[in-house]
Design a protein around this motif. Structure first.
Motif, mmCIF file in Angstrom:
data_model
loop_
_atom_site.group_PDB
_atom_site.id
_atom_site.type_symbol
_atom_site.label_atom_id
_atom_site.label_comp_id
_atom_site.label_asym_id
_atom_site.label_seq_id
_atom_site.Cartn_x
_atom_site.Cartn_y
_atom_site.Cartn_z
ATOM 1 N N PHE B 68 -3.936 8.601 3.331
ATOM 2 C CA PHE B 68 -3.352 7.388 3.899
ATOM 3 C C PHE B 68 -2.865 6.450 2.814
ATOM 4 C CE2 PHE B 68 -6.588 9.053 6.672
ATOM 5 C CZ PHE B 68 -6.065 8.943 7.959
ATOM 6 N N ASN B 69 -1.845 5.678 3.139
ATOM 7 C CA ASN B 69 -1.428 4.585 2.278
ATOM 8 C C ASN B 69 -1.352 3.340 3.131
ATOM 9 O OD1 ASN B 69 0.936 2.815 1.045
ATOM 10 N ND2 ASN B 69 -0.010 3.988 -0.597
ATOM 11 N N ILE B 70 -2.063 2.308 2.727
ATOM 12 C CA ILE B 70 -2.122 1.092 3.523
ATOM 13 C C ILE B 70 -0.873 0.256 3.278
ATOM 14 C CG2 ILE B 70 -3.416 -1.015 3.943
ATOM 15 C CD1 ILE B 70 -5.855 0.637 2.802
ATOM 16 N N THR B 71 -0.259 -0.198 4.347
ATOM 17 C CA THR B 71 0.956 -0.983 4.174
ATOM 18 C C THR B 71 0.768 -2.444 4.534
ATOM 19 O OG1 THR B 71 1.670 -0.168 6.345
ATOM 20 C CG2 THR B 71 2.537 0.955 4.431
ATOM 21 N N SER B 72 -0.266 -2.748 5.319
ATOM 22 C CA SER B 72 -0.623 -4.153 5.547
ATOM 23 C C SER B 72 -2.044 -4.224 6.067
ATOM 24 C CB SER B 72 0.329 -4.812 6.559
ATOM 25 O OG SER B 72 -0.014 -4.411 7.877
ATOM 26 N N GLY B 73 -2.656 -5.394 5.936
ATOM 27 C CA GLY B 73 -4.034 -5.554 6.389
ATOM 28 C C GLY B 73 -5.023 -5.151 5.315
ATOM 29 N N SER B 74 -6.285 -4.968 5.723
ATOM 30 C CA SER B 74 -7.293 -4.570 4.743
ATOM 31 C C SER B 74 -8.300 -3.621 5.376
ATOM 32 C CB SER B 74 -8.004 -5.801 4.172
ATOM 33 O OG SER B 74 -8.353 -6.704 5.194
ATOM 34 N N VAL B 75 -8.907 -2.825 4.524
ATOM 35 C CA VAL B 75 -9.744 -1.709 4.963
ATOM 36 C C VAL B 75 -11.037 -1.692 4.157
ATOM 37 C CG1 VAL B 75 -9.887 0.827 4.883
ATOM 38 C CG2 VAL B 75 -7.809 -0.277 5.722
ATOM 39 N N ARG B 76 -12.134 -1.351 4.811
ATOM 40 C CA ARG B 76 -13.396 -1.158 4.099
ATOM 41 C C ARG B 76 -13.699 0.332 4.009
ATOM 42 N NH1 ARG B 76 -15.268 -3.881 9.058
ATOM 43 N NH2 ARG B 76 -15.738 -2.262 10.572
ATOM 44 N N VAL B 77 -14.172 0.745 2.835
ATOM 45 C CA VAL B 77 -14.575 2.132 2.606
ATOM 46 C C VAL B 77 -16.061 2.113 2.321
ATOM 47 C CG1 VAL B 77 -14.314 4.150 1.125
ATOM 48 C CG2 VAL B 77 -12.337 2.724 1.654
ATOM 49 N N TYR B 78 -16.840 2.947 3.006
ATOM 50 C CA TYR B 78 -18.285 2.859 2.836
ATOM 51 C C TYR B 78 -18.981 4.187 3.038
ATOM 52 C CZ TYR B 78 -18.361 2.834 7.944
ATOM 53 O OH TYR B 78 -18.196 3.166 9.259
ATOM 54 N N LYS B 79 -20.207 4.225 2.571
ATOM 55 C CA LYS B 79 -21.088 5.365 2.791
ATOM 56 C C LYS B 79 -22.364 4.873 3.455
ATOM 57 C CE LYS B 79 -21.527 8.497 -0.404
ATOM 58 N NZ LYS B 79 -20.826 9.772 -0.314
#
Lengths: 244, 244
Positions: B68-79
């Motif tokens: 994926f490539n983010i084009t707007s907004g924000s994302v959390r990555v977690y374990k």
DNA sequence: CGGGCACTTGAAGTCGATCAAAGTGTGTGG
DNA sequence: CCACACACTTTGATCGACTTCAAGTGCCCG
């Protein structure tokens, strides 16, 4: 003669954690794919070095002029805070690369834990080579990708695991002794307790106490200070994930 | 139309930390180098998606089928640990890639923090494309390399920094609001305190207390819950390195 | 305007750090 | 080969930073 060629065998043995079984081994992904010509090219720009225990190969802040590949021994990679607090970000062994992940200057230091030998490549040579051998680049990307996954696991460890869980995880991720691969569960610890502590975000004393606890509960047995046997891998794995 | 082309401008603004100034910006290194043909090829395999706040794009354990490539907004990555403890390994914003660092299955989860849009690439298409466009691969290697450096910084933070130092470091590494780049020191916090805590290896309460302390000492000012101004960047930087 | 959720603040508890001392192993020089 | 010295490790006692538990507060949205 370039040692890289001999790495696959060593690497296939040394990684036992699940995250790495699918990719075979880390260094393997670099050398296993390369043809003889590529290896010869690598060879032509390699420079061999030997380090005594404690000697440094990279110092934080120095201009990043070289890339290294470890051929024997073990290396600690770490970062320091101004007041001297140290975080070891990784232990490296035969087959591992150092110095790829840098910009202008090195952002970390690296030193030999025990006597070590390594190949050194001038970064400019190295870049030129990559342009000629695209297989090398894709192999390196794959490696970087796996290191990133390992880094995420370490963040989970440092941010959310207890001392017991950290030590258990550490022991499980350690490479098995490549010299005696048959002796299952036997693990060599070339690093000191202080280095383990600085890798796990703990103190020497806490690491020692956890070792003692694991020993008295029969999960591990200390063969010597720098060698131990994992007696109950299942329990250790459960402890590592907080299910102990 | 592929948004990648529009990223350089956004990226040049959003990174203020020293580690990234030399490389310009992370996504920039990907799109800045690509010629029009390469971009067209990327475009041809891109699939656009929109996510509402809280929706997931990657779930730990699922087969790793997409990048994926983010084009707007924000994302959390977690374990996650089995008992629910969570470590957020990164916050991602416009221009960032997700899903590169994976083997067979995803080793982490990723969810939208706020409404977001992204390009999705099937991994097989993507690999095929890379073979045709080597420039893309070397750009990705450079990016992976910088993420690795960032991961090492985060390990130092999680392993060796105090609560105050962690929060200070976090605030300094946050991208400045790309919408109003002129308003210096203004920082947007799309994530909740719980997410900040899970990123820094702390609890909600500790994060809140440190915010209060920074507020009463005049280092920061809370404009609203999710927006603050850094009043004294120098002091904040000193605090981040344990020199406060 | 009122309910609910996120955040803040306070009080008590705990895990790991720090301080302290004894034990162990290793390497060196006599 | 042994004895000593030093560095590393282990173990014990106390301390403190952050967590946990528990109310409050305020903001956003219906």
């Amino acid at each position: 003669m370039l040692e890289l060629r001999t790495l696959p065998a060593a690497c296939a043995q040394r990684r036992s954690d699940a995250a790495c079984t699918s990719c075979g081994a880390r260094a393997f992904s670099v050398c296993g794919r390369l043809g003889d010509e590529d290896l010869a090219k690598l060879d032509s720009i390699a420079e061999h070095t030997a380090l005594k225990a404690g000697e440094g190969l990279i110092r934080q802040g120095d201009p990043a002029g070289h890339v290294f590949n470890i051929t024997s021994g073990s290396v600690r990679v770490y970062k320091l805070l101004p007041d001297g607090r140290r975080q070891i970000t990784g232990f490296l062994f035969a087959g591992d690369f150092v110095g790829l992940a840098t910009g202008e200057d090195y952002a970390f230091s690296a030193e030999a834990i025990e006597d070590a030998t390594l190949c050194r490549f001038r970064k400019s040579d190295y870049r030129a080579l990559i342009r000629q051998a695209p297989a090398l680049e894709s192999a390196l990307l794959e490696r970087a990708t796996h290191e990133l996954a390992a880094a995420q696991n370490q963040m989970l460890l440092l941010g959310r695991k207890t001392a017991l869980e950290r030590v258990a995880s550490f022991l499980l991720n350690l490479p098995e002794d490549p010299v005696r691969p048959a002796s299952d569960g036997l693990v060599r610890l070339p690093m000191t307790r202080a280095e383990i502590a600085d890798y796990l975000g703990l103190t020497i004393e806490t690491v020692s106490r956890v070792f003692s606890r694991l020993k008295t509960t029969g999960v591990i047995r200390l063969v010597s200070l720098h060698e131990l046997r994992i007696e109950q891998p299942d329990r250790l794995a459960a402890l590592a994930e907080g299910e102990g």
